[in-house]
Design an enzyme around this catalytic site. Structure first.
Site, mmCIF file in Angstrom:
data_model
loop_
_atom_site.group_PDB
_atom_site.id
_atom_site.type_symbol
_atom_site.label_atom_id
_atom_site.label_comp_id
_atom_site.label_asym_id
_atom_site.label_seq_id
_atom_site.Cartn_x
_atom_site.Cartn_y
_atom_site.Cartn_z
ATOM 1 N N GLU A 137 55.233 26.050 44.042
ATOM 2 C CA GLU A 137 54.835 27.402 43.611
ATOM 3 C C GLU A 137 55.477 28.467 44.500
ATOM 4 O O GLU A 137 55.515 28.330 45.721
ATOM 5 C CB GLU A 137 53.314 27.517 43.681
ATOM 6 C CG GLU A 137 52.795 28.856 43.174
ATOM 7 C CD GLU A 137 51.294 28.829 43.001
ATOM 8 O OE1 GLU A 137 50.786 27.937 42.292
ATOM 9 O OE2 GLU A 137 50.628 29.689 43.584
ATOM 10 N N ASP A 160 41.782 37.973 39.676
ATOM 11 C CA ASP A 160 40.728 38.748 40.331
ATOM 12 C C ASP A 160 41.091 40.211 40.250
ATOM 13 O O ASP A 160 42.245 40.577 40.473
ATOM 14 C CB ASP A 160 40.610 38.355 41.812
ATOM 15 C CG ASP A 160 40.084 36.942 41.961
ATOM 16 O OD1 ASP A 160 39.076 36.623 41.302
ATOM 17 O OD2 ASP A 160 40.692 36.161 42.714
HETATM 18 P P1 FAD Z 1 38.090 31.667 34.895
HETATM 19 O O1 FAD Z 1 38.380 30.303 34.424
HETATM 20 O O2 FAD Z 1 37.894 32.714 33.854
HETATM 21 O O3 FAD Z 1 36.786 31.555 35.812
HETATM 22 C C1 FAD Z 1 36.380 32.635 36.654
HETATM 23 C C2 FAD Z 1 34.880 32.473 36.947
HETATM 24 O O4 FAD Z 1 34.150 32.766 35.740
HETATM 25 C C3 FAD Z 1 34.449 31.049 37.345
HETATM 26 O O5 FAD Z 1 33.362 31.160 38.224
HETATM 27 C C4 FAD Z 1 34.014 30.442 36.029
HETATM 28 O O6 FAD Z 1 33.100 29.368 36.204
HETATM 29 C C5 FAD Z 1 33.362 31.639 35.341
HETATM 30 N N1 FAD Z 1 33.409 31.572 33.888
HETATM 31 C C6 FAD Z 1 34.438 31.136 33.120
HETATM 32 N N2 FAD Z 1 34.118 31.235 31.807
HETATM 33 C C7 FAD Z 1 32.860 31.766 31.757
HETATM 34 C C8 FAD Z 1 31.957 32.121 30.700
HETATM 35 N N3 FAD Z 1 32.306 31.943 29.417
HETATM 36 N N4 FAD Z 1 30.758 32.646 31.020
HETATM 37 C C9 FAD Z 1 30.399 32.833 32.314
HETATM 38 N N5 FAD Z 1 31.192 32.509 33.358
HETATM 39 C C10 FAD Z 1 32.404 31.989 33.079
HETATM 40 N N6 FAD Z 1 45.644 34.786 41.018
HETATM 41 C C11 FAD Z 1 46.556 35.739 40.720
HETATM 42 O O7 FAD Z 1 46.250 36.929 40.784
HETATM 43 N N7 FAD Z 1 47.833 35.399 40.333
HETATM 44 C C12 FAD Z 1 48.240 34.117 40.229
HETATM 45 O O8 FAD Z 1 49.397 33.868 39.865
HETATM 46 C C13 FAD Z 1 47.299 33.082 40.541
HETATM 47 N N8 FAD Z 1 47.643 31.785 40.447
HETATM 48 C C14 FAD Z 1 46.717 30.811 40.697
HETATM 49 C C15 FAD Z 1 47.089 29.483 40.559
HETATM 50 C C16 FAD Z 1 46.173 28.467 40.814
HETATM 51 C C17 FAD Z 1 46.597 27.020 40.648
HETATM 52 C C18 FAD Z 1 44.852 28.794 41.227
HETATM 53 C C19 FAD Z 1 43.859 27.699 41.504
HETATM 54 C C20 FAD Z 1 44.467 30.124 41.364
HETATM 55 C C21 FAD Z 1 45.390 31.155 41.101
HETATM 56 N N9 FAD Z 1 45.053 32.505 41.206
HETATM 57 C C22 FAD Z 1 45.977 33.478 40.933
HETATM 58 C C23 FAD Z 1 43.690 32.907 41.619
HETATM 59 C C24 FAD Z 1 42.802 33.171 40.379
HETATM 60 O O9 FAD Z 1 43.225 34.325 39.727
HETATM 61 C C25 FAD Z 1 41.365 33.378 40.828
HETATM 62 O O10 FAD Z 1 40.879 32.200 41.429
HETATM 63 C C26 FAD Z 1 40.438 33.830 39.698
HETATM 64 O O11 FAD Z 1 39.218 34.287 40.305
HETATM 65 C C27 FAD Z 1 40.018 32.728 38.743
HETATM 66 O O12 FAD Z 1 40.840 32.608 37.681
HETATM 67 P P2 FAD Z 1 40.469 31.516 36.554
HETATM 68 O O13 FAD Z 1 41.560 31.508 35.586
HETATM 69 O O14 FAD Z 1 40.052 30.240 37.163
HETATM 70 O O15 FAD Z 1 39.164 32.220 35.903
#
Ligand code: FAD
Length: 297
Positions: free
Chosen positions: A18, A110
């Protein structure tokens, strides 16, 4: 274009890397030095992060497109939904397609400021990553990855809801997931078990940040919602004033973690490279790299 999942095969472990999009000419030079060094090792794919809210939008599109056009590497672009309207998200997805990018890591992202603070979703946007998975799927033939959290997402109330929402992302159409960093394989393996118990067998890739300095170790714990295991701190704490000793011990700890994961049959090790090749190269070399494929499992 090849799909990431086409490069993940049972019975062998590969690695991926990455990057983040550079912000200056000097950062760009260092990134491309690392890209060329990794190219020689033939990773399964390389990914480029996307600044939440679109802060790196053009740089992510440009960097990923350049990797697609000027290297032999398979690129994957990240896309975060936060602070974008659906129309803006469609535009970014279109920009990826125009650059020949067909692999996208779909994340909610975030909002700027306190990651644990209250936030209001964009009125014409998405609230959670599963909605963005569906959107990318609607937009065309993309291979879609999502983020996974071995120590559960910091905003999740409990493991059960965290797992339920992870499953929702996978069922929305994700082809694979990439895990946040961790230092004890058990947390990753339990997540894999929870998903398999719920019928989700898509490849789950462990996220690995080679430990080279106390700062990198701090970053690992801050991002991953974990505390440093005593087995790690007991080795590294006494070396805090000895950069070379700390680095050597950190690389050894990282290598042993990877060895345990390979023994557990992970399809790939995903390295958070911080846009440098050296530490990741050392770890994959320790693991017996050959043409990008690690020890047969
Ligand atoms: P989600 O899957 O939407 O989850 C976020 C939170 O909401 C979790 O607590 C989940 O349990 C909860 N949730 C999900 N669906 C629901 C629902 N229907 N009702 C209630 N709660 C719900 N950040 C960046 O800014 N840029 C990047 O390029 C980036 N790359 C990343 C790559 C990896 C491999 C990882 C692990 C993280 C990365 N991040 C990046 C960080 C990421 O943006 C944050 O961790 C963010 O807070 C979570 O994104 P997510 O897609 O997991 O969110």
């Amino acid at each position: 274009m090849t799909r990431v999942v086409d490069r993940l095969r049972p019975g062998r472990t590969v690695f991926s890397v990455e990057f983040f999009p550079p912000k200056s000419d000097e950062e760009e030079r260092l990134l491309w030095k690392a890209i060329r060094e990794f190219e020689a090792l033939d990773p399964a794919y390389v990914s480029v992060t996307y600044g939440a809210g679109g802060s790196s939008r053009d740089r992510t599109v440009r960097t990923t497109g350049r990797i697609a056009g000027e290297t032999t590497l398979l690129p994957m672009a990240h896309l975060t939904g936060v602070n974008h309207s659906i129309a803006e998200l469609r535009q970014v997805i279109g920009a990826y397609a125009a650059e020949g990018i067909r692999n996208v890591l779909v994340i909610r992202g975030d909002p700027p400021g306190d990651p644990m603070g209250e936030w209001i979703p964009h009125p014409e946007g998405i609230t959670y990553a599963d909605e963005l998975v569906r959107l990318v799927r609607e937009c065309g033939d993309f291979c879609v990855g999502v983020a996974a959290f071995p120590h559960m997402h910091p905003r999740s109330a409990d493991l059960e809801s965290d797992t339920r929402h992870m499953v929702a992302k996978l069922r929305a159409g994700a082809d694979f997931s990439v895990a946040q960093m961790f230092l004890e394989p058990e947390h990753f393996l339990r997540l894999r078990d929870r998903l398999a118990q719920r019928g989700c067998h898509q490849p789950l890739l462990p996220g690995i940040m080679p430990i080279t300095t106390p700062k990198v170790l701090g970053m690992t714990t801050q991002l991953s919602n974990m505390t440093i295991p005593s087995a790690v701190s007991s080795v590294l704490d006494p070396l805090a004033g000895d950069p070379a000793g700390f680095r050597a011990a950190g690389i050894e700890i990282t290598t042993k973690l990877c060895e345990k994961l390979i023994a557990e049959g992970v399809p790939a090790l995903h390295f958070y490279s911080l846009n440098r090749a050296q530490a990741t190269r050392e770890v994959v070399s320790n693991l017996g790299l050959s043409d990008g494929v690690l020890k047969a499992t």
